[in-house]
Write a protein that holds these residues in place. Structure first.
Motif, PDB file in Angstrom:
ATOM      1  N   PRO A 250     -11.055  -4.357   4.797  1.00 56.25           N
ATOM      2  CA  PRO A 250     -11.016  -4.608   3.355  1.00 56.25           C
ATOM      3  C   PRO A 250      -9.954  -3.813   2.617  1.00 56.25           C
ATOM      4  O   PRO A 250      -9.577  -4.182   1.504  1.00 56.25           O
ATOM      5  CB  PRO A 250     -12.428  -4.189   2.893  1.00 56.25           C
ATOM      6  CG  PRO A 250     -13.276  -4.264   4.101  1.00 56.25           C
ATOM      7  CD  PRO A 250     -12.386  -3.910   5.245  1.00 56.25           C
ATOM      8  N   LYS A 251      -9.478  -2.730   3.219  1.00 57.28           N
ATOM      9  CA  LYS A 251      -8.493  -1.892   2.544  1.00 57.28           C
ATOM     10  C   LYS A 251      -7.068  -2.100   3.054  1.00 57.28           C
ATOM     11  O   LYS A 251      -6.131  -1.482   2.555  1.00 57.28           O
ATOM     12  CB  LYS A 251      -8.883  -0.412   2.685  1.00 57.28           C
ATOM     13  CG  LYS A 251     -10.224  -0.074   2.052  1.00 57.28           C
ATOM     14  CD  LYS A 251     -10.503   1.404   2.094  1.00 57.28           C
ATOM     15  CE  LYS A 251     -11.882   1.739   1.524  1.00 57.28           C
ATOM     16  NZ  LYS A 251     -12.037   1.278   0.133  1.00 57.28           N
ATOM     17  N   GLU A 252      -6.898  -2.976   4.039  1.00 53.31           N
ATOM     18  CA  GLU A 252      -5.570  -3.202   4.615  1.00 53.31           C
ATOM     19  C   GLU A 252      -4.758  -4.149   3.725  1.00 53.31           C
ATOM     20  O   GLU A 252      -5.159  -5.279   3.455  1.00 53.31           O
ATOM     21  CB  GLU A 252      -5.703  -3.800   6.022  1.00 53.31           C
ATOM     22  CG  GLU A 252      -4.406  -3.977   6.751  1.00 53.31           C
ATOM     23  CD  GLU A 252      -3.842  -2.681   7.316  1.00 53.31           C
ATOM     24  OE1 GLU A 252      -2.741  -2.713   7.882  1.00 53.31           O
ATOM     25  OE2 GLU A 252      -4.526  -1.635   7.211  1.00 53.31           O
ATOM     26  N   ARG A 253      -3.604  -3.663   3.282  1.00 47.92           N
ATOM     27  CA  ARG A 253      -2.751  -4.446   2.373  1.00 47.92           C
ATOM     28  C   ARG A 253      -1.483  -4.909   3.097  1.00 47.92           C
ATOM     29  O   ARG A 253      -0.972  -4.208   3.974  1.00 47.92           O
ATOM     30  CB  ARG A 253      -2.354  -3.605   1.168  1.00 47.92           C
ATOM     31  CG  ARG A 253      -3.510  -2.823   0.530  1.00 47.92           C
ATOM     32  CD  ARG A 253      -4.257  -3.645  -0.473  1.00 47.92           C
ATOM     33  NE  ARG A 253      -5.420  -2.919  -1.011  1.00 47.92           N
ATOM     34  CZ  ARG A 253      -6.045  -3.247  -2.134  1.00 47.92           C
ATOM     35  NH1 ARG A 253      -5.616  -4.277  -2.833  1.00 47.92           N
ATOM     36  NH2 ARG A 253      -7.089  -2.570  -2.545  1.00 47.92           N
ATOM     37  N   ILE A 254      -0.978  -6.071   2.676  1.00 43.69           N
ATOM     38  CA  ILE A 254       0.181  -6.634   3.366  1.00 43.69           C
ATOM     39  C   ILE A 254       1.160  -7.266   2.381  1.00 43.69           C
ATOM     40  O   ILE A 254       0.817  -7.570   1.238  1.00 43.69           O
ATOM     41  CB  ILE A 254      -0.235  -7.703   4.404  1.00 43.69           C
ATOM     42  CG1 ILE A 254      -1.096  -8.787   3.761  1.00 43.69           C
ATOM     43  CG2 ILE A 254      -0.942  -7.075   5.587  1.00 43.69           C
ATOM     44  CD1 ILE A 254      -1.446  -9.936   4.670  1.00 43.69           C
ATOM     45  N   LYS A 255       2.406  -7.420   2.850  1.00 40.33           N
ATOM     46  CA  LYS A 255       3.443  -8.176   2.150  1.00 40.33           C
ATOM     47  C   LYS A 255       3.903  -9.277   3.095  1.00 40.33           C
ATOM     48  O   LYS A 255       4.095  -9.024   4.277  1.00 40.33           O
ATOM     49  CB  LYS A 255       4.632  -7.281   1.796  1.00 40.33           C
ATOM     50  CG  LYS A 255       4.298  -6.072   0.927  1.00 40.33           C
ATOM     51  CD  LYS A 255       5.553  -5.246   0.674  1.00 40.33           C
ATOM     52  CE  LYS A 255       5.256  -4.004  -0.156  1.00 40.33           C
ATOM     53  NZ  LYS A 255       6.496  -3.212  -0.432  1.00 40.33           N
ATOM     54  N   PHE A 256       4.116 -10.486   2.578  1.00 36.61           N
ATOM     55  CA  PHE A 256       4.494 -11.562   3.487  1.00 36.61           C
ATOM     56  C   PHE A 256       5.174 -12.709   2.748  1.00 36.61           C
ATOM     57  O   PHE A 256       5.096 -12.831   1.517  1.00 36.61           O
ATOM     58  CB  PHE A 256       3.273 -12.089   4.243  1.00 36.61           C
ATOM     59  CG  PHE A 256       2.262 -12.787   3.357  1.00 36.61           C
ATOM     60  CD1 PHE A 256       2.336 -14.161   3.149  1.00 36.61           C
ATOM     61  CD2 PHE A 256       1.248 -12.066   2.743  1.00 36.61           C
ATOM     62  CE1 PHE A 256       1.416 -14.807   2.334  1.00 36.61           C
ATOM     63  CE2 PHE A 256       0.326 -12.707   1.923  1.00 36.61           C
ATOM     64  CZ  PHE A 256       0.412 -14.075   1.722  1.00 36.61           C
ATOM     65  N   VAL A 257       5.839 -13.532   3.538  1.00 37.08           N
ATOM     66  CA  VAL A 257       6.381 -14.812   3.080  1.00 37.08           C
ATOM     67  C   VAL A 257       5.807 -15.886   3.999  1.00 37.08           C
ATOM     68  O   VAL A 257       5.910 -15.782   5.227  1.00 37.08           O
ATOM     69  CB  VAL A 257       7.922 -14.836   3.131  1.00 37.08           C
ATOM     70  CG1 VAL A 257       8.447 -16.215   2.759  1.00 37.08           C
ATOM     71  CG2 VAL A 257       8.503 -13.766   2.207  1.00 37.08           C
ATOM     72  N   ALA A 258       5.195 -16.896   3.417  1.00 35.28           N
ATOM     73  CA  ALA A 258       4.608 -18.007   4.180  1.00 35.28           C
ATOM     74  C   ALA A 258       5.291 -19.293   3.752  1.00 35.28           C
ATOM     75  O   ALA A 258       5.328 -19.615   2.556  1.00 35.28           O
ATOM     76  CB  ALA A 258       3.105 -18.090   3.912  1.00 35.28           C
TER      77      ALA A 258
END
Length: 276
Positions: A250-258
């Motif tokens: 629940p605390k894991e954050r991410i940056k992405f392009v889909a």
């Protein structure tokens, strides 16, 4: 161990039970909502969030499945005799603010994995709770909207593209230079407020890409949506164009392009990738 295809039956039951459990909360739309404290993901927890989570857990337990729950609301909880058998990652209501304000765009996201990491997800559903639509995928077997197989967009031109972009952050100044370049080059920018469902719109070809480089979105939000998009033929990387994996937490954050395809993905990455 539960057969992977059996999860589709479980997902259908979850969707129906979630809708039934949140229906009483529709009477509170547009009214002040009591807070039930802070959820494991760090956001205020509303009654509708807990109602949806309880519906998911109760439904899965009716199928006599042992599992470890990874939820934005209750955190990590173990159920059954062999809870490490599978991991069920949920965002009970993705788009809670939309729900509370009466904006018709919110969903429930459920992902099943053999380990608590994104790469181990093998089954998922994003249930559109407004339009009675279910996006589902089993790894290696394609992606579906209800019973119709879906494929992501082949759009390659940014001039004509419809791209989802989440700007909901306090640090927008830090990412503004990258996003400004993308906005200037893109024909149509959208954001609807439920990111799991926005990934499914890319998977179905309704939009051509979705970009979130805030570092704010949790893996619990996108675990199911990312599987669905990949099974529909789409591409997901970090904003630096790196293959990535991440913990389901629940605390894991991410940056992405889909993106719907590799060609438009490359164009977007060239615009948002940090300049050295």
């Amino acid at each position: 161990m539960t057969n992977r295809d059996t999860w589709l039956e479980i997902f259908a039951s979850c969707k129906n039970n979630i809708k039934a459990c949140i229906e009483p909360h529709l009477n509170m739309i547009g009214k002040p909502q009591p807070s039930l404290g802070t959820g494991a993901g760090g956001d205020p927890m509303k009654p509708v969030d807990l109602a949806a989570e309880n519906a998911i857990v109760k439904t899965i337990r009716q199928y006599d499945v042992s599992f470890t729950l990874i939820s934005e609301e209750s955190g990590v909880q173990e159920y059954g005799k062999t809870p490490k058998e599978c991991y069920v990652t949920v965002d009970p209501v993705d788009g809670t603010t939309n729900f509370i304000r009466g904006l018709p765009f919110f969903a429930s996201s459920i992902a099943v994995s053999s380990a608590p990491v994104l790469s181990a997800v093998y089954a998922g559903i994003v249930a559109d709770l407004v339009h009675n639509t279910a996006y589902t995928a089993i790894k290696g077997k394609g992606a579906f909207c209800n019973t119709k197989r879906i494929s992501s967009s082949t759009m390659s031109s940014l001039d004509d593209a419809v791209i989802g972009l989440d700007l909901n952050t306090n640090n927008v100044g830090e990412i503004a230079p990258q996003l400004t370049r993308l906005i200037q080059k893109t024909g149509h920018i959208r954001h609807f407020g439920a990111n799991a469902l926005e990934l499914c719109y890319v998977a179905e070809g309704l939009t051509d890409a979705f970009v979130d480089i805030r570092g704010k979105l949790r893996t619990t939000d996108v675990a199911a949506g990312m599987l669905i998009l990949k099974e529909a033929g789409g591409t997901v990387t970090t904003h630096k164009d790196e293959t990535f994996d991440a913990k389901l937490d629940p605390k894991e954050r991410i940056k992405f392009v889909a993106s719907g395809n590799k060609q438009i993905h490359k164009s977007i990455i060239n615009l948002v990738k940090p300049k050295c």
